[in-house]
Write a protein that holds these residues in place. Structure first.
Motif, PDB file in Angstrom:
ATOM      1  N   ASP A   1      25.018  29.223  39.150  1.00 35.44           N
ATOM      2  CA  ASP A   1      25.570  28.790  37.872  1.00 35.44           C
ATOM      3  C   ASP A   1      27.016  28.316  38.050  1.00 35.44           C
ATOM      4  O   ASP A   1      27.892  29.116  38.379  1.00 35.44           O
ATOM      5  N   PRO A   2      27.283  27.024  37.852  1.00 33.68           N
ATOM      6  CA  PRO A   2      28.653  26.521  38.028  1.00 33.68           C
ATOM      7  C   PRO A   2      29.674  27.225  37.144  1.00 33.68           C
ATOM      8  O   PRO A   2      30.796  27.477  37.569  1.00 33.68           O
ATOM      9  N   GLU A   3      29.280  27.566  35.935  1.00 32.14           N
ATOM     10  CA  GLU A   3      30.194  28.268  35.035  1.00 32.14           C
ATOM     11  C   GLU A   3      30.535  29.642  35.592  1.00 32.14           C
ATOM     12  O   GLU A   3      31.682  30.078  35.561  1.00 32.14           O
ATOM     13  N   GLU A   4      29.549  30.339  36.117  1.00 30.73           N
ATOM     14  CA  GLU A   4      29.774  31.666  36.698  1.00 30.73           C
ATOM     15  C   GLU A   4      30.649  31.553  37.946  1.00 30.73           C
ATOM     16  O   GLU A   4      31.485  32.427  38.203  1.00 30.73           O
ATOM     17  N   GLN A   5      30.486  30.491  38.708  1.00 28.22           N
ATOM     18  CA  GLN A   5      31.332  30.283  39.886  1.00 28.22           C
ATOM     19  C   GLN A   5      32.793  30.109  39.474  1.00 28.22           C
ATOM     20  O   GLN A   5      33.691  30.673  40.106  1.00 28.22           O
ATOM     21  N   ARG A   6      33.045  29.347  38.407  1.00 32.90           N
ATOM     22  CA  ARG A   6      34.413  29.173  37.919  1.00 32.90           C
ATOM     23  C   ARG A   6      34.955  30.490  37.352  1.00 32.90           C
ATOM     24  O   ARG A   6      36.140  30.796  37.510  1.00 32.90           O
TER      25      ARG A   6
ATOM     26  N   GLU B   1      34.166  33.431  38.432  1.00 35.11           N
ATOM     27  CA  GLU B   1      34.452  34.283  39.583  1.00 35.11           C
ATOM     28  C   GLU B   1      35.808  33.930  40.200  1.00 35.11           C
ATOM     29  O   GLU B   1      36.535  34.819  40.661  1.00 35.11           O
ATOM     30  N   VAL B   2      36.179  32.658  40.181  1.00 32.49           N
ATOM     31  CA  VAL B   2      37.494  32.252  40.687  1.00 32.49           C
ATOM     32  C   VAL B   2      38.593  32.927  39.861  1.00 32.49           C
ATOM     33  O   VAL B   2      39.584  33.434  40.414  1.00 32.49           O
ATOM     34  N   MET B   3      38.416  32.962  38.546  1.00 35.11           N
ATOM     35  CA  MET B   3      39.420  33.596  37.682  1.00 35.11           C
ATOM     36  C   MET B   3      39.463  35.106  37.907  1.00 35.11           C
ATOM     37  O   MET B   3      40.539  35.710  37.923  1.00 35.11           O
ATOM     38  N   ARG B   4      38.295  35.723  38.093  1.00 31.75           N
ATOM     39  CA  ARG B   4      38.273  37.163  38.369  1.00 31.75           C
ATOM     40  C   ARG B   4      38.998  37.462  39.683  1.00 31.75           C
ATOM     41  O   ARG B   4      39.757  38.428  39.782  1.00 31.75           O
ATOM     42  N   ARG B   5      38.753  36.631  40.695  1.00 35.52           N
ATOM     43  CA  ARG B   5      39.410  36.837  41.993  1.00 35.52           C
ATOM     44  C   ARG B   5      40.919  36.672  41.887  1.00 35.52           C
ATOM     45  O   ARG B   5      41.664  37.351  42.594  1.00 35.52           O
ATOM     46  N   LYS B   6      41.381  35.787  41.006  1.00 35.46           N
ATOM     47  CA  LYS B   6      42.820  35.629  40.813  1.00 35.46           C
ATOM     48  C   LYS B   6      43.425  36.920  40.270  1.00 35.46           C
ATOM     49  O   LYS B   6      44.476  37.368  40.741  1.00 35.46           O
ATOM     50  N   ILE B   7      42.761  37.519  39.301  1.00 33.89           N
ATOM     51  CA  ILE B   7      43.238  38.783  38.730  1.00 33.89           C
ATOM     52  C   ILE B   7      43.247  39.861  39.805  1.00 33.89           C
ATOM     53  O   ILE B   7      44.216  40.621  39.941  1.00 33.89           O
ATOM     54  N   ILE B   8      42.185  39.936  40.580  1.00 39.38           N
ATOM     55  CA  ILE B   8      42.095  40.946  41.635  1.00 39.38           C
ATOM     56  C   ILE B   8      43.192  40.726  42.671  1.00 39.38           C
ATOM     57  O   ILE B   8      43.813  41.682  43.153  1.00 39.38           O
ATOM     58  N   SER B   9      43.480  39.478  42.985  1.00 36.22           N
ATOM     59  CA  SER B   9      44.553  39.165  43.928  1.00 36.22           C
ATOM     60  C   SER B   9      45.904  39.633  43.399  1.00 36.22           C
ATOM     61  O   SER B   9      46.712  40.211  44.141  1.00 36.22           O
ATOM     62  N   LEU B  10      46.156  39.398  42.125  1.00 32.82           N
ATOM     63  CA  LEU B  10      47.411  39.860  41.522  1.00 32.82           C
ATOM     64  C   LEU B  10      47.489  41.383  41.547  1.00 32.82           C
ATOM     65  O   LEU B  10      48.558  41.949  41.814  1.00 32.82           O
ATOM     66  N   ALA B  11      46.373  42.044  41.297  1.00 34.27           N
ATOM     67  CA  ALA B  11      46.338  43.509  41.341  1.00 34.27           C
ATOM     68  C   ALA B  11      46.670  44.006  42.759  1.00 34.27           C
ATOM     69  O   ALA B  11      47.408  44.981  42.927  1.00 34.27           O
ATOM     70  N   ARG B  12      46.148  43.322  43.751  1.00 33.00           N
ATOM     71  CA  ARG B  12      46.451  43.695  45.140  1.00 33.00           C
ATOM     72  C   ARG B  12      47.937  43.502  45.426  1.00 33.00           C
ATOM     73  O   ARG B  12      48.547  44.315  46.130  1.00 33.00           O
ATOM     74  N   GLU B  13      48.532  42.443  44.890  1.00 38.09           N
ATOM     75  CA  GLU B  13      49.968  42.204  45.070  1.00 38.09           C
ATOM     76  C   GLU B  13      50.795  43.325  44.449  1.00 38.09           C
ATOM     77  O   GLU B  13      51.903  43.603  44.893  1.00 38.09           O
TER      78      GLU B  13
ATOM     79  N   TYR C   1      32.980  33.605  30.913  1.00 39.90           N
ATOM     80  CA  TYR C   1      33.807  32.482  31.339  1.00 39.90           C
ATOM     81  C   TYR C   1      34.824  32.067  30.272  1.00 39.90           C
ATOM     82  O   TYR C   1      36.003  31.908  30.559  1.00 39.90           O
ATOM     83  N   ALA C   2      34.386  31.919  29.049  1.00 41.26           N
ATOM     84  CA  ALA C   2      35.269  31.454  27.976  1.00 41.26           C
ATOM     85  C   ALA C   2      36.381  32.453  27.659  1.00 41.26           C
ATOM     86  O   ALA C   2      37.428  32.078  27.131  1.00 41.26           O
ATOM     87  N   GLU C   3      36.177  33.716  27.982  1.00 41.88           N
ATOM     88  CA  GLU C   3      37.157  34.758  27.689  1.00 41.88           C
ATOM     89  C   GLU C   3      38.178  34.930  28.813  1.00 41.88           C
ATOM     90  O   GLU C   3      39.255  35.490  28.592  1.00 41.88           O
ATOM     91  N   LEU C   4      37.849  34.469  29.991  1.00 38.65           N
ATOM     92  CA  LEU C   4      38.678  34.741  31.157  1.00 38.65           C
ATOM     93  C   LEU C   4      40.041  34.042  31.177  1.00 38.65           C
ATOM     94  O   LEU C   4      41.006  34.641  31.655  1.00 38.65           O
ATOM     95  N   PRO C   5      40.185  32.807  30.701  1.00 42.33           N
ATOM     96  CA  PRO C   5      41.535  32.213  30.747  1.00 42.33           C
ATOM     97  C   PRO C   5      42.588  33.066  30.028  1.00 42.33           C
ATOM     98  O   PRO C   5      43.695  33.251  30.547  1.00 42.33           O
ATOM     99  N   ALA C   6      42.255  33.602  28.873  1.00 45.05           N
ATOM    100  CA  ALA C   6      43.199  34.454  28.147  1.00 45.05           C
ATOM    101  C   ALA C   6      43.470  35.739  28.920  1.00 45.05           C
ATOM    102  O   ALA C   6      44.599  36.242  28.929  1.00 45.05           O
ATOM    103  N   LEU C   7      42.453  36.270  29.591  1.00 47.32           N
ATOM    104  CA  LEU C   7      42.633  37.482  30.385  1.00 47.32           C
ATOM    105  C   LEU C   7      43.540  37.211  31.589  1.00 47.32           C
ATOM    106  O   LEU C   7      44.416  38.017  31.906  1.00 47.32           O
ATOM    107  N   VAL C   8      43.351  36.076  32.244  1.00 46.85           N
ATOM    108  CA  VAL C   8      44.210  35.713  33.379  1.00 46.85           C
ATOM    109  C   VAL C   8      45.663  35.615  32.906  1.00 46.85           C
ATOM    110  O   VAL C   8      46.579  36.150  33.543  1.00 46.85           O
TER     111      VAL C   8
END
Length: 131
Positions: A58-63, A65-77, A110-117
């Protein structure tokens, strides 16, 4: 243990969304290693694997996942680590307590993730100011 009703509903919804209804029997047969072609006869583990596969297509799910990984990366930082990896329990605990929809990271659509990021980036900037 048989597939749960939510798993079956998710499989059907994902197949519909991805226009894979015509391939239903072969997908289910593949997930069950030829044991069945019926969604209702899948085991919970087979259903979980099939759902993961469908989400990966699912292309939407792939996008998302990119946003989720960004959040996880910030958490690691911010050193939210456990055993050399991002501390997903801590991330989810923060999400449930403080995020704008109060649910775990993988429950955000997907639609909720930009605000979460955006929200989590503010947490990260606050962390940086405290250093």
């Amino acid at each position: 243990m048989p597939a749960t009703k939510p798993q079956i509903a998710c499989i059907r919804a994902m197949m519909h969304k991805l226009h894979l209804a015509g391939q239903k029997e072969s997908l289910i047969g593949g997930a069950s290693h030829g044991r069945t072609t019926s969604t209702r006869e899948l085991t919970a583990d087979e259903a979980k694997s099939l759902i993961q596969y469908l989400k990966s297509q699912d292309p939407e799910e792939q996008r998302a996942e990119v946003m989720r990984r960004k959040i996880i990366s910030l958490a690691r930082e911010m050193h939210w680590m456990a055993g050399g990896k991002a501390d997903m329990q801590r991330i989810d605990a923060w999400m449930v307590k403080s995020s704008y929809l109060h649910k775990k990271i993988n429950q955000y659509r997907y639609a909720e993730l930009p605000a979460l990021v955006t929200q989590f980036e503010k947490v990260y900037l606050s962390f940086l100011k405290g250093i």
